[in-house]
Structure formats: structure tokens, C-alpha cells
Design a protein around this motif. Structure first.
Motif, short mmCIF file in Angstrom:
data_model
loop_
_atom_site.label_atom_id
_atom_site.label_comp_id
_atom_site.label_asym_id
_atom_site.label_seq_id
_atom_site.Cartn_x
_atom_site.Cartn_y
_atom_site.Cartn_z
N LEU A 53 0.84 -1.18 0.00
CA LEU A 53 0.00 0.00 0.00
C LEU A 53 0.88 1.24 0.00
O LEU A 53 1.75 1.37 0.85
CB LEU A 53 -0.86 -0.02 1.28
N VAL A 54 0.71 2.07 -0.98
CA VAL A 54 1.45 3.34 -1.02
C VAL A 54 0.42 4.45 -1.15
O VAL A 54 -0.45 4.40 -2.03
CB VAL A 54 2.42 3.39 -2.23
N VAL A 55 0.47 5.41 -0.23
CA VAL A 55 -0.48 6.52 -0.26
C VAL A 55 0.29 7.83 -0.21
O VAL A 55 1.19 7.99 0.61
CB VAL A 55 -1.44 6.49 0.95
N SER A 56 -0.02 8.74 -1.09
CA SER A 56 0.54 10.08 -0.96
C SER A 56 -0.42 11.05 -1.64
O SER A 56 -1.25 10.63 -2.44
CB SER A 56 1.92 10.16 -1.61
N HIS A 57 -0.28 12.32 -1.30
CA HIS A 57 -1.23 13.26 -1.90
C HIS A 57 -0.89 13.49 -3.37
O HIS A 57 0.24 13.32 -3.81
CB HIS A 57 -1.31 14.56 -1.10
N VAL A 167 13.48 -2.64 4.22
CA VAL A 167 12.24 -1.86 4.12
C VAL A 167 11.92 -1.69 2.64
O VAL A 167 12.76 -1.23 1.86
CB VAL A 167 12.39 -0.47 4.79
N ARG A 168 10.72 -2.12 2.24
CA ARG A 168 10.28 -1.93 0.85
C ARG A 168 9.10 -0.96 0.87
O ARG A 168 8.24 -1.05 1.74
CB ARG A 168 9.83 -3.27 0.25
N THR A 169 9.07 -0.10 -0.08
CA THR A 169 7.97 0.87 -0.10
C THR A 169 6.66 0.23 -0.53
O THR A 169 5.58 0.75 -0.25
CB THR A 169 8.24 2.01 -1.09
N GLY A 170 6.74 -0.91 -1.22
CA GLY A 170 5.55 -1.38 -1.93
C GLY A 170 5.52 -0.68 -3.26
O GLY A 170 6.11 0.39 -3.44
N LYS A 171 4.82 -1.29 -4.21
CA LYS A 171 4.95 -0.74 -5.55
C LYS A 171 4.06 0.48 -5.80
O LYS A 171 2.97 0.59 -5.24
CB LYS A 171 4.71 -1.81 -6.60
N VAL A 172 4.59 1.35 -6.65
CA VAL A 172 3.76 2.43 -7.18
C VAL A 172 3.58 2.14 -8.67
O VAL A 172 4.41 1.51 -9.30
CB VAL A 172 4.41 3.82 -6.99
N VAL A 173 2.45 2.55 -9.18
CA VAL A 173 2.12 2.22 -10.56
C VAL A 173 1.77 3.48 -11.33
O VAL A 173 1.26 4.45 -10.76
CB VAL A 173 0.94 1.20 -10.59
N MET A 174 2.09 3.48 -12.62
CA MET A 174 1.63 4.57 -13.47
C MET A 174 1.27 3.98 -14.84
O MET A 174 2.00 3.13 -15.37
CB MET A 174 2.69 5.66 -13.62
N ALA A 175 0.14 4.41 -15.36
CA ALA A 175 -0.29 3.90 -16.66
C ALA A 175 0.68 4.37 -17.74
O ALA A 175 1.23 5.47 -17.67
CB ALA A 175 -1.70 4.40 -16.97
N ARG A 176 0.90 3.50 -18.74
CA ARG A 176 1.77 3.88 -19.85
C ARG A 176 1.07 4.87 -20.78
O ARG A 176 -0.16 4.96 -20.78
CB ARG A 176 2.14 2.63 -20.66
#
Lengths: 181, 575
Positions: A53-57, A167-176
């Protein structure tokens, strides 16, 4: 808003065939207290486990971006995405696959390394395109990023040293391309 | 402070008044005192009703909404006051009933510190509300209340809770009384444009059907699509069965009406579901009580599912055509291009089932609940508002009390909340003072909320309070008899009070019915009392069973139309 279904074969976190399928969801939400609780409750009630889970504004601070890795029965996932989308504070919820998106995560790993092994450790870090961000006579912290497979592989290499913690951040994703995430 | 300066609580009450809220059902307490004070200091058209328990407040607001389609407000204090609303909120959420619940709360700097009567009602209620708020700025109160009202009443309606800390309600208000709503993730207006390709596909299936059946749900009532449903059914000559909550959207006395389907639905409705070649579900969520074993449900028929909530699609049943949209909008589009079908053979077949498996009961061997309900219907007619509790009497009421219009049948479906019926009838009586309101309860459920007799008596509400007493939790006893070798456990309500004396203690007149021959006369006498509540107590046979019955998780074709000869396997489905 488009919703990608679960027709695409799910990735696997470890690559072993028995592992539960992992799905990557990008959830765009109002940046308000309690929104995470609402979303977690939908998954928990239907028996899905949150693996990362990665959360940021967001760029606009009124909104937040969540990247959620979940494992559980793929058959019910499309319906769960609809239930998450139904939450008043959710702007959209999209499932991403490796073909339509890029995913990255960041790893920090701290391990014991004596002077004689330091060169080899630095070679491994260099091989994975990482950096040393803390160095003492007996230990070091390495930082590297990449997709989950690469991080897993690097950790295998570091395991020849005495790893103190990771410590792993967990993945962040971005659409291509020009698609929205 | 200038004379015109409002505080947060006054801004809140004023906003409710601006929104046209007619009734607040509440129970006061420390953290809510500023809001209760504003009820006195702000001039409004709002009427406040002091119930006797917070659960009663919720069911009254629920009954008000189910009888009018409009939301009422529940106002309670923090901690236990808020906690007591949960069953009522869940009941509204499960049945898509609009409701606004306002809770007082500890002051903000004490939150999370286990302060007196502090409960995290925001966190507690997340799973049972459509949305909720913890207000942190006094100036945001009008926006929050307007958003709560908008969310509760649009799209698929539901309860919205607003938690208001005491310091927030007490502080000076300097905001905008009519602010913009800030709901970027909520777009119910999209439901009013329906994909015309989907309508084309639906029409193709409809015009190919030989044995079509409409499954009419609560969504039709909420959408106000009764007339459109009637046009569809009469044009196609298509029979209509309804869900428990859909009772009334299609007049049950109509020749095409099959009554309720499902676990205790009519045999002909369930047989029609098994035998139809096209099921058009409008505004029902395919509840487990109506589909039985999901993989055998309508397996040879095509299914069209029309629902405003996209997350209902493919949840229980995978339809051939999904139409996400408002029922009235969708039916209007379908009706524009529909032509008649030849369904006479199909209707004749159904007529045969109606003759072979009519709803019936025995008039010998003691007084049966069915007879009381049947005669209630004959005395009061299909346009009275009928509120039921949960259990055997509820199913018999659904079977024998024909409902001829929307907003007349109030019953806790999804949640199955015992104790719902009587306070809901009180809410309906406030909402519709010119209509006959009947509350039908069993002895179990009635005792869960009978403290509201005080509310009914105080306000002289002409509710006909019918208590069908078999001294048992009859539905559970029925399951124990059928599936657990008749081992009774936790179902014998010994120690019931004398309900007529109880009514007398509240100054409420009562009538006692003991014999089948007394029913009509006693009901007629009771219905002559119109200046306040009247209690009708019926001493019914102890061990009667509801049929038809589809054991939970069984397929519809495995319906029992009469008591089984042998032992039954334990049900595999939901409770």
C-alpha cells in the motif's frame, strides 16, 4: 473512467505457481481522514489481503493517490473494484496490469559487511543500479529501485551477507502512454 | 456577539429546515445539548419527536422515509446514544432507505482519550452507512449537512451519519449557509442517461421471449417508475412478481401480479421464475432469499438486470444484459419501442399454478396468524400502510396482505431487524396522518421495541398495533422442527406479559382475539378507534409453519408447498 477487468493473467509476487494472484489497483481519492479505512474495510470484508500500500497526496493536494497490491480470488475482483468505486470519497479505481503500466518500488536494505566483503557488496549494489546511503566500518545501507522481480532478485544476492533489516515501499504504478493512472 | 450571530448548532438546524426536513426523531444527551438548544432557539418548521430509545428513533425515521420517500433526521447524543442507532442505521442501509443521523460528540480535544460518553461512531459506522462525516470546522456545517442530504436521497439512497463534536456545535458560525457541495467522487446524475445500445439489446431479447417475467424490486418505488412498469407489463402481457421490498410497485390485485417470490413467496411466482425464458429484473439486487441456489437460478432463461448501482451487477447472478441506470429512465426508453407479445399460453400455465397452489390456511384447530392478516386486509384494504416486524408473521403478511401501491409496505428485508415494525409504523403515522397505519408484529419482535408505546400514546397516533402472539420465536422454531429434529432451543417465549394490560398501562385501548370466529368483529371494533393507538392482541396457535418454503441455499424448484413427510437435510445456504 475505465475499469480493467481481471481477464489479464495476474502477476505473482514470488513467481511460484502456488502463490495467490496479486493485483495492482490505483485508487484516486479525496484527501480526507478515514478514506483509507473505508477502502480497507471493503477488501477485508470480502477476504482480500492487502500486500502493499502506497499513499501520498496528488498534484492537487485535495486528492490522494493510493497504489494497492491485493491478493485474493480474481473472480470477485471486478465486483470489489465496483464496490470501492462506489465509495463517495473515491474518484476512481483502476486495475493495472504489467502490459498497460509501469510499476516500481524502492528497497532499503541494511546488512553487516566487514571490510573484506565490502567490494563485493558494492559490486552487487552497482549491478542493480543502486546506491550506498549509509556506511559504517561494519555495516551499510543500500538503496535500489525497480520492479518487484528485480527487488526480489537483489535481495537474494544480499542474503549472502547478514541482513539486519529490509524496508520496501511497496509498488507504485503509473499507466503507460497518455492514459490516466 | 450580535443578535444575528448563529452558532454551529443553530446553523445545523437552520440548514435542516432549509432542506425541508419535516421531522427529527431523537433522544437527548450531554454532547448534543447545543443542538437540542438550537431546536428551541431557531424558528423552524421542523417537528421534534422524543422517542424512548435511539433504536426507536432510527426505525421511526426509517418508517417515515419508507412511507414518503423523503428522509427524516435522527438526532442523538454521543457514546451509547450513537451506539444504539447502529441496528437502525444498518436496517436502512440494507434496504436503501434515506436517513440522516446526527450525533453529538465529545469535544475535539478529548477525542481518542476515552472521554466520558466518547465513542468513535465515525469508525464504528463506516460499514453500515452510505457515507459519514466527523465535522471538524464549525463553518463547514451547512456544506456537510447539505452533502449528507444529497448523498442520502440521490442515486441508491441510504443513511448518512454526521458526528458533531460539542465544541464545533457551540462555536460561532461565520460560514456560508448555502455553500457549493464538494463531492467530486459522487455523480448520481450519470444514472439518468442510459446506453441506447443496451436498450436495443434488451428489446431484442424481450421481443423474442415467449415466457417473460418481470421481477420488480424496491428500485422501481425509489425511482417512481410504477406507471412505466404497468405500461411495460400490460403492453407485453407479462406477469410481474415482486420482492418483499417491492410489494406495491405493481398492484398485487392486478391479474398479471404473482405476489412475492423467494423463500416464502407464492408457489406460482417461484414456478414462474423456474419456467420463464426471460427474467427482467428491475431494481432488485437478487437477494439470497429470492435466488436460493445461485447457480441453478433461472439457468435456462435469459436475464436482463436493470439497477442504478453498478456494483450490483454480477454480484449474485450474472445477467445476459446489464443496464446500469435509473429504473424510470430505462423503462421509459424501453416502453418507447416496445410491442406486444403473445403470452396467452404462458399466462394460462401460470393460471393453472395459481389454481393448483393457492395461498391458503386452515380455519380449524385454533386461531392462525394468516386469518388475522387476511381479515385485516379485508377490513383495511390494499391502500393502508402496513408495517411488519420480522419472522413468520412477516412472511404471512407478505403473502396475505395484498399491497396495491408503492410506499404502503414497510418491512425490514435485508437486515431482518426484529423490533423494526412498531416504531416504523409510528414514523409512518407521523408522515401520513390521513392514512390508516397498521403495525403487525409477533410477540418476540414487539417486545424488542414496545417502549415506543409511550411515543404512540403521547402523540395520539392512530396506529393499529397488531400483536400476533404464539409465545414462540416462530420462524426459528419452524427451522428447528424441520431441520433439527424438532429440538427447540432458545425459542420459547415463556413469561410474556399480558399485552392488553400492558397497553392499558400506557392508556391505550386494546382488543383480545382468541377464536377464529372473533377476528372480524374485534378488528372492526378496533378500527373504529381513530383518535389514538389501539392494540389488537391475537392469541394464535403455537406451532404453525410458513409454506411455501425454499430451504436456504436450495434451488427454487425444490420448494416445499406443504409440510414434508420425511426428515430434511440441514440447509446449506445462508442463514
Amino acid at each position: 473512467m475505465s475499469i480493467v477487468t481481471t481477464d489479464n493473467p495476474p502477476e505473482s509476487i514470488t513467481g511460484t505457481p502456488q502463490a495467490p494472484p496479486v493485483h495492482t489497483l490505483s485508487v484516486f481519492v479525496n484527501n480526507k481522514a478515514g478514506v483509507l479505512m473505508r477502502i480497507c474495510q471493503v477488501f477485508a470484508r470480502r477476504g482480500y489481503n492487502i500486500d502493499s500500500l502506497v499513499v501520498s497526496h496528488g498534484r492537487d493536494e485535495h486528492f490522494s493517490r493510493m497504489t494497492i497490491g491485493i491478493s485474493g480470488d480474481p473472480a470477485g475482483l471486478e465486483q470489489i473494484i465496483l464496490q470501492v468505486t462506489k465509495l463517495i470519497d473515491v474518484i476512481h479505481c483502476i486495475e493495472h496490469t504489467s502490459s498497460d503500466s509501469v510499476t516500481k518500488e524502492l528497497l532499503l536494505v541494511k546488512f553487516i559487511v566487514a571490510k573484506k566483503d565490502r567490494t563485493e557488496a558494492l559490486q552487487i549494489i552497482d549491478h542493480y543500479g543502486g546506491k550506498t546511503i549509509d556506511l559504517t566500518p561494519t555495516s551499510m545501507i543500500a538503496m535500489l529501485n525497480g520492479d518487484t522481480t528485480k527487488i526480489d532478485a537483489a535481495l537474494t544476492m544480499f542474503s549472502q551477507f547478514e541482513v539486519i533489516e529490509t524496508v520496501r515501499t511497496g509498488k507504485v504504478v503509473m499507466a503507460r502512454g497518455e492514459l490516466a493512472t | 456577539m450580535s443578535k444575528n450571530q448563529l452558532d454551529g448548532a443553530q446553523a445545523l438546524i437552520k440548514t435542516l429546515d432549509d432542506l425541508g426536513i419535516e421531522y427529527i426523531f431523537g433522544y437527548s444527551g450531554g454532547a448534543a445539548i447545543p443542538i437540542f438548544d438550537a431546536l428551541v432557539t431557531v424558528k423552524t418548521n421542523i417537528k421534534f419527536v422524543l422517542a424512548r430509545h435511539e433504536q426507536g428513533c432510527c426505525h421511526m425515521a426509517d418508517g417515515y422515509a419508507r412511507a414518503t420517500g423523503k428522509p427524516a433526521v435522527v438526532l442523538v447524543t454521543s457514546g451509547p446514544g450513537a451506539g444504539n442507532t447502529i441496528t437502525g442505521i444498518m436496517t436502512a442501509q440494507m434496504d436503501s432507505v434515506p436517513m440522516i443521523i446526527i450525533c453529538g460528540q465529545q469535544v475535539t480535544w478529548m477525542l481518542g482519550k476515552d472521554a466520558f460518553q466518547e465513542a468513535d461512531i465515525f469508525g464504528i459506522t463506516i460499514p453500515v452507512v452510505k457515507h459519514n462525516y466527523l465535522v471538524k470546522e464549525t463553518d463547514s456545517i451547512p456544506r456537510v449537512i447539505r452533502e449528507a442530504h444529497h448523498i442520502a436521497t440521490t442515486g441508491r439512497p441510504g443513511p448518512v451519519l454526521v458526528d458533531v463534536p460539542k465544541d464545533i456545535s457551540s462555536a460561532d458560525f461565520n460560514g456560508d449557509m448555502d455553500p457549493e457541495l464538494d463531492l467530486p467522487g459522487y455523480k448520481p446524475e450519470t444514472s439518468y442517461t442510459v446506453d441506447s445500445d443496451k436498450i436495443d439489446e434488451a428489446l431484442q431479447l424481450i421481443h423474442k421471449a415467449q415466457r417473460p417475467l418481470v421481477l420488480a424490486g424496491h428500485g422501481i418505488m425509489i425511482s417512481g417508475a410504477d406507471a412505466e412498469l404497468m405500461e411495460l407489463a400490460e403492453t407485453l402481457r407479462c406477469p410481474v412478481t415482486s420482492t418483499l421490498l417491492g410489494k406495491g410497485v405493481f398492484p398485487e390485485e392486478h391479474e398479471l401480479a404473482l405476489g412475492m417470490l423467494g423463500m416464502h413467496g407464492t408457489a406460482y411466482a417461484n414456478k414462474a421464475v423456474c419456467d420463464c425464458d426471460l427474467l427482467i429484473n428491475i431494481g432488485s439486487r437478487f437477494d439470497d432469499r429470492i435466488i436460493g441456489q445461485a447457480d441453478k437460478f433461472c439457468k435456462d432463461a435469459k436475464i436482463i438486470h436493470i439497477d442504478i448501482d453498478p456494483s450490483e451487477m454480477n454480484k449474485m447472478v450474472c445477467p445476459d444484459i446489464e443496464i446500469v441506470g435509473d429504473a424510470k429512465t430505462t423503462l421509459t426508453e424501453i416502453n418507447k419501442r416496445i410491442s406486444g407479445l403473445d403470452t396467452e399460453p404462458w399466462l394460462n400455465k401460470i393460471e393453472g399454478w395459481k389454481k393448483k397452489y393457492p395461498l391458503s390456511y386452515r380455519k380449524q384447530g385454533g386461531l392462525r396468524m394468516q386469518q388475522v392478516i387476511d381479515e385485516l386486509y379485508q377490513v383495511a384494504g390494499g391502500d393502508a400502510i402496513v408495517s411488519t416486524d420480522v419472522g413468520q408473521h412477516q412472511m404471512w403478511a407478505a403473502q396475505f396482505y395484498k399491497t396495491n401501491a408503492s410506499w404502503k409496505w414497510l418491512s425490514s428485508g435485508g437486515a431482518g431487524t426484529m423490533g423494526f415494525g412498531f416504531p416504523a409504523a409510528i414514523g409512518a403515522a407521523f408522515a401520513c396522518p390521513d392514512q390508516t397505519v397498521i403495525s403487525i408484529s409477533g410477540d418476540g419482535g414487539f417486545q424488542m421495541t414496545l417502549f415506543e408505546l409511550a411515543t404512540a400514546a403521547l402523540h395520539k397516533l392512530p396506529v393499529k398495533i397488531v400483536v400476533l402472539n404464539n409465545h414462540y420465536l416462530g420462524m426459528v422454531r419452524q427451522w428447528q422442527e424441520l431441520f433439527f429434529d424438532d429440538r427447540e432451543s432458545g425459542v420459547d417465549l415463556e413469561g410474556n406479559p399480558d399485552f392488553c394490560k400492558l397497553a392499558a398501562a400506557y392508556g391505550i385501548p386494546s382488543f383480545n382475539i382468541k377464536r377464529p370466529a372473533d377476528v372480524r368483529r374485534q378488528l372492526e371494533k378496533a378500527f373504529e378507534i381513530t383518535d389514538g393507538p389501539v392494540l389488537i392482541h391475537a392469541e394464535c396457535v403455537k406451532t404453525d409453519n410458513v409454506f411455501p418454503m425454499i430451504p436456504a441455499g436450495a434451488a427454487l424448484e425444490d420448494m416445499l408447498t406443504e409440510p414434508p413427510k420425511g426428515k430434511l437435510a440441514k440447509p446449506t445456504g445462508s442463514t
